[in-house]
Write a protein that holds these residues in place. Sequence first.
Motif, PDB file in Angstrom:
ATOM      1  N   PHE A  60       0.817  -1.265   0.180  1.00 47.61           N
ATOM      2  CA  PHE A  60       0.080   0.240   0.167  1.00 47.61           C
ATOM      3  C   PHE A  60       0.932   1.434   0.004  1.00 47.61           C
ATOM      4  O   PHE A  60       0.616   2.168  -0.936  1.00 47.61           O
ATOM      5  N   ILE A  61       1.992   1.111   0.783  1.00 46.70           N
ATOM      6  CA  ILE A  61       2.797   2.252   0.847  1.00 46.70           C
ATOM      7  C   ILE A  61       3.625   2.541  -0.420  1.00 46.70           C
ATOM      8  O   ILE A  61       3.772   3.813  -0.832  1.00 46.70           O
ATOM      9  N   LEU A  62       3.895   1.622  -1.039  1.00 45.03           N
ATOM     10  CA  LEU A  62       4.713   1.471  -2.376  1.00 45.03           C
ATOM     11  C   LEU A  62       3.854   2.142  -3.380  1.00 45.03           C
ATOM     12  O   LEU A  62       4.223   2.917  -4.446  1.00 45.03           O
ATOM     13  N   THR A  63       2.206   2.029  -3.320  1.00 46.01           N
ATOM     14  CA  THR A  63       1.548   2.691  -4.135  1.00 46.01           C
ATOM     15  C   THR A  63       1.400   4.375  -3.914  1.00 46.01           C
ATOM     16  O   THR A  63       1.496   5.028  -5.161  1.00 46.01           O
ATOM     17  N   ALA A  64       1.590   4.500  -2.562  1.00 43.73           N
ATOM     18  CA  ALA A  64       1.585   6.102  -2.558  1.00 43.73           C
ATOM     19  C   ALA A  64       3.144   6.581  -2.988  1.00 43.73           C
ATOM     20  O   ALA A  64       3.106   7.704  -3.487  1.00 43.73           O
ATOM     21  N   ASP A  65       4.148   5.854  -2.794  1.00 36.19           N
ATOM     22  CA  ASP A  65       5.501   6.282  -3.358  1.00 36.19           C
ATOM     23  C   ASP A  65       5.417   6.378  -4.860  1.00 36.19           C
ATOM     24  O   ASP A  65       5.958   7.349  -5.424  1.00 36.19           O
ATOM     25  N   LEU A  66       4.584   5.685  -5.544  1.00 38.88           N
ATOM     26  CA  LEU A  66       4.594   5.578  -6.974  1.00 38.88           C
ATOM     27  C   LEU A  66       3.742   6.996  -7.337  1.00 38.88           C
ATOM     28  O   LEU A  66       4.050   7.602  -8.478  1.00 38.88           O
ATOM     29  N   VAL A  67       2.611   7.162  -6.861  1.00 44.68           N
ATOM     30  CA  VAL A  67       2.150   8.579  -6.825  1.00 44.68           C
ATOM     31  C   VAL A  67       2.708   9.781  -6.649  1.00 44.68           C
ATOM     32  O   VAL A  67       2.840  10.515  -7.692  1.00 44.68           O
ATOM     33  N   GLN A  68       3.652   9.945  -5.781  1.00 43.24           N
ATOM     34  CA  GLN A  68       4.636  10.888  -5.696  1.00 43.24           C
ATOM     35  C   GLN A  68       5.530  10.868  -6.617  1.00 43.24           C
ATOM     36  O   GLN A  68       6.066  11.898  -7.197  1.00 43.24           O
ATOM     37  N   TYR A  69       6.211   9.664  -7.009  1.00 39.70           N
ATOM     38  CA  TYR A  69       7.145   9.380  -8.193  1.00 39.70           C
ATOM     39  C   TYR A  69       6.558  10.211  -9.293  1.00 39.70           C
ATOM     40  O   TYR A  69       7.069  10.896 -10.008  1.00 39.70           O
ATOM     41  N   ALA A  70       5.507   9.787  -9.845  1.00 40.41           N
ATOM     42  CA  ALA A  70       4.862  10.289 -11.024  1.00 40.41           C
ATOM     43  C   ALA A  70       4.579  12.019 -10.830  1.00 40.41           C
ATOM     44  O   ALA A  70       4.949  12.573 -11.937  1.00 40.41           O
ATOM     45  N   THR A  71       4.365  12.424  -9.569  1.00 39.30           N
ATOM     46  CA  THR A  71       4.049  13.993  -9.533  1.00 39.30           C
ATOM     47  C   THR A  71       5.443  14.578  -9.724  1.00 39.30           C
ATOM     48  O   THR A  71       5.491  15.727 -10.270  1.00 39.30           O
ATOM     49  N   PHE A  72       6.407  14.191  -8.875  1.00 33.53           N
ATOM     50  CA  PHE A  72       7.714  14.934  -9.070  1.00 33.53           C
ATOM     51  C   PHE A  72       8.786  14.529  -9.849  1.00 33.53           C
ATOM     52  O   PHE A  72       9.826  15.124 -10.216  1.00 33.53           O
ATOM     53  N   ARG A  73       8.226  13.739 -10.989  1.00 38.06           N
ATOM     54  CA  ARG A  73       9.091  13.559 -12.214  1.00 38.06           C
ATOM     55  C   ARG A  73       9.226  14.950 -13.137  1.00 38.06           C
ATOM     56  O   ARG A  73      10.333  14.828 -13.747  1.00 38.06           O
ATOM     57  N   THR A  74       8.144  15.345 -12.989  1.00 35.79           N
ATOM     58  CA  THR A  74       8.392  16.779 -13.564  1.00 35.79           C
ATOM     59  C   THR A  74       7.968  18.161 -12.784  1.00 35.79           C
ATOM     60  O   THR A  74       8.388  19.133 -13.345  1.00 35.79           O
ATOM     61  N   GLN A  75       7.557  17.932 -11.372  1.00 32.56           N
ATOM     62  CA  GLN A  75       7.349  18.995 -10.617  1.00 32.56           C
ATOM     63  C   GLN A  75       9.106  19.429  -9.947  1.00 32.56           C
ATOM     64  O   GLN A  75       9.765  18.574  -9.666  1.00 32.56           O
ATOM     65  N   ALA A  76       9.079  20.738  -9.712  1.00 32.66           N
ATOM     66  CA  ALA A  76      10.363  21.072  -9.014  1.00 32.66           C
ATOM     67  C   ALA A  76      10.152  20.715  -7.621  1.00 32.66           C
ATOM     68  O   ALA A  76       9.061  20.417  -6.957  1.00 32.66           O
ATOM     69  N   PRO A  77      11.245  20.638  -6.818  1.00 31.32           N
ATOM     70  CA  PRO A  77      11.311  20.101  -5.571  1.00 31.32           C
ATOM     71  C   PRO A  77      10.675  21.143  -4.449  1.00 31.32           C
ATOM     72  O   PRO A  77      10.567  22.280  -4.701  1.00 31.32           O
ATOM     73  N   LEU A  78      10.051  20.584  -3.440  1.00 26.70           N
ATOM     74  CA  LEU A  78       9.263  21.411  -2.734  1.00 26.70           C
ATOM     75  C   LEU A  78       9.697  21.198  -1.145  1.00 26.70           C
ATOM     76  O   LEU A  78      10.040  20.177  -0.808  1.00 26.70           O
ATOM     77  N   LEU A  79       9.685  22.376  -0.274  1.00 26.75           N
ATOM     78  CA  LEU A  79       9.874  22.401   0.996  1.00 26.75           C
ATOM     79  C   LEU A  79       8.834  22.152   1.847  1.00 26.75           C
ATOM     80  O   LEU A  79       8.021  22.844   1.475  1.00 26.75           O
ATOM     81  N   LEU A  80       8.904  21.085   2.711  1.00 24.19           N
ATOM     82  CA  LEU A  80       7.915  20.929   3.518  1.00 24.19           C
ATOM     83  C   LEU A  80       8.060  21.057   4.990  1.00 24.19           C
ATOM     84  O   LEU A  80       9.115  21.224   5.441  1.00 24.19           O
ATOM     85  N   PHE A  81       6.901  21.353   5.932  1.00 24.45           N
ATOM     86  CA  PHE A  81       6.650  21.643   7.003  1.00 24.45           C
ATOM     87  C   PHE A  81       7.855  22.386   7.716  1.00 24.45           C
ATOM     88  O   PHE A  81       8.798  22.315   8.388  1.00 24.45           O
ATOM     89  N   ASN A  82       7.693  23.798   7.205  1.00 26.75           N
ATOM     90  CA  ASN A  82       8.388  24.975   7.585  1.00 26.75           C
ATOM     91  C   ASN A  82       9.929  24.731   7.191  1.00 26.75           C
ATOM     92  O   ASN A  82      10.875  25.031   7.994  1.00 26.75           O
ATOM     93  N   ASN A  83      10.362  24.065   5.792  1.00 25.10           N
ATOM     94  CA  ASN A  83      11.595  24.009   5.545  1.00 25.10           C
ATOM     95  C   ASN A  83      12.243  22.773   6.017  1.00 25.10           C
ATOM     96  O   ASN A  83      13.426  22.729   5.900  1.00 25.10           O
ATOM     97  N   ASN A  84      11.479  21.835   6.686  1.00 23.67           N
ATOM     98  CA  ASN A  84      12.291  20.874   7.532  1.00 23.67           C
ATOM     99  C   ASN A  84      12.682  19.782   6.568  1.00 23.67           C
ATOM    100  O   ASN A  84      13.651  18.871   6.929  1.00 23.67           O
ATOM    101  N   LEU A  85      11.680  19.344   5.603  1.00 24.33           N
ATOM    102  CA  LEU A  85      11.945  18.334   4.779  1.00 24.33           C
ATOM    103  C   LEU A  85      11.923  18.809   3.285  1.00 24.33           C
ATOM    104  O   LEU A  85      11.235  19.767   2.797  1.00 24.33           O
ATOM    105  N   LEU A  86      12.751  18.359   2.200  1.00 28.81           N
ATOM    106  CA  LEU A  86      12.711  18.429   1.052  1.00 28.81           C
ATOM    107  C   LEU A  86      12.368  17.338   0.057  1.00 28.81           C
ATOM    108  O   LEU A  86      13.012  16.392   0.236  1.00 28.81           O
TER     109      LEU A  86
END
Length: 500
Positions: A60-86
């Motif tokens: 199930f988690i791998l499925t969520a990873d695949l969705v993120q992979y498809a999204t960020f294949r063309t999307q620019a990097p994003l900083l999350l949680f007040n710049n704590n994660l990239l």
Amino acid sequence: MNELQPYIHNLLNDTLTSLPLFKPELYISILFLLVLVTDLIFGKQSDWVCRILACAGLLFILTADLVQYATFRTQAPLLLFNNNLLLHHTATIQKLILDGLAFLLLLYLPWDENLKAHPKGLGDVYTIIIASLLGMHLMVMSATWLTIFLSVEMVSIASYLLVAYRSENAFSAEASLKYVLFGLASSAVMLYGISLIYGFTGTIELFDPLFVRNLLQVNPLSVGFALVLILAGLGFKLSFVPLHFWVPDVYQGAATPVTAYLSTLPKIAAFGLLINFLTPFISSTDWNVLDFRLAISAVAIVTLIAGNFAAIWQQNIKRMLAYSSIGHTGFALMAIVTFSAQGVTALNFYLLVYAIANLGALALVSFFANAVQAHTLHDYRGLGIKYPVASVSFVILLISLTGLPVSAGFNGKLLVFSAVYAVYQQNHSIILMLLLVTGAVTTVVSLFYYLKIPLNLFLKKPEDHQEGTIINKSLVTFCIVAAFVVLLLGIFPDYLGKFL
């Protein structure tokens, strides 16, 4: 209080915006709690329930990873949680690799008879591995010193518990104690380096524009000292020379599936963290305090030489694979020093095919230990005739680890060499040429110890072997599939390369 309201409002908005992009990690947290509660409810009889739940959850988690992979294949990097994660494309790939390998590892765990016979059962092991997986996800996304230290410690504590899980003999207990003591020392060293860097810059954010700018205002010796301390802490996880001294004893003393875990998952996550750590310095045109390319190249050369040459003299199979793992770390560092997109792609390909081959090889170590209590090269004499399918699979996996043609390992090494040579053509750096030569020479050296295993399996006179427990057909099938995958990726590397 009123002046804090806008800050709190922005912080909450940022957190709520980041949560949808944090789904894989949230799912891992939920899965951890589910497996933990299941183990508590069912007690010693929970092994098979926890295993099914953990494997289903990882799919199930791998499925969520695949969705993120498809999204960020063309999307620019994003900083999350007040710049704590990239979150970026490389991080999504590494999370897919980590979760896929964790799934394979959970399948493999109960097939090792020594670990399965533990009186506590395996419920705790499933729980610990899933918890460590959350830490590894955070490692590959860390963008502040706080998240770096917390994520590394999450994985470290899990590793300590797994190594110490089987301590029925003095050697295993000594290895686990050594690992904990050295691990604590490396964490303290890294934390001291982090505290110095924070004092120099006044920020914990790696990607804050003030970070590198403020470091350049400090005495170069002080900054260099602090950065070396941090690299030493990361080096313990990566097991490069001279921070490799714990590896042979710990890999030999731990249960074989735990050795497979240590040599793959935390190492891949540490490389992801190293990429994030180096990015601010590489991106700055003004950085001139520490030449990271020169430093890491020198470490890679020494690691390649020490790991491969030390493996030649080993008789214990797990100890030999431990030193070879050190050599593979040196080879992966070659991709890091390119500081290029081509190098990162080569690194991801190399780490994945190495992990599959190494996991399969250690699964076969478990197979032969289960079957005839074989632990050394001498014990393997003549077993190729008795167990031909397992032995041929072992040879294929060793060919991939060596990097010979028609194997995934060959393509992985070729990609790394190509990435390094492309950078060498641009700057004609002597250190990169030395790195290429060392990588080629140590690949030849690795033949001398990897080929000892098929030599003893097929060409040495059979010994009277002690009969072990049972022949696990599932374990043999697992190893056959691993051997097939490394051959498939050796013949058709584009099946994987185009996704990296």
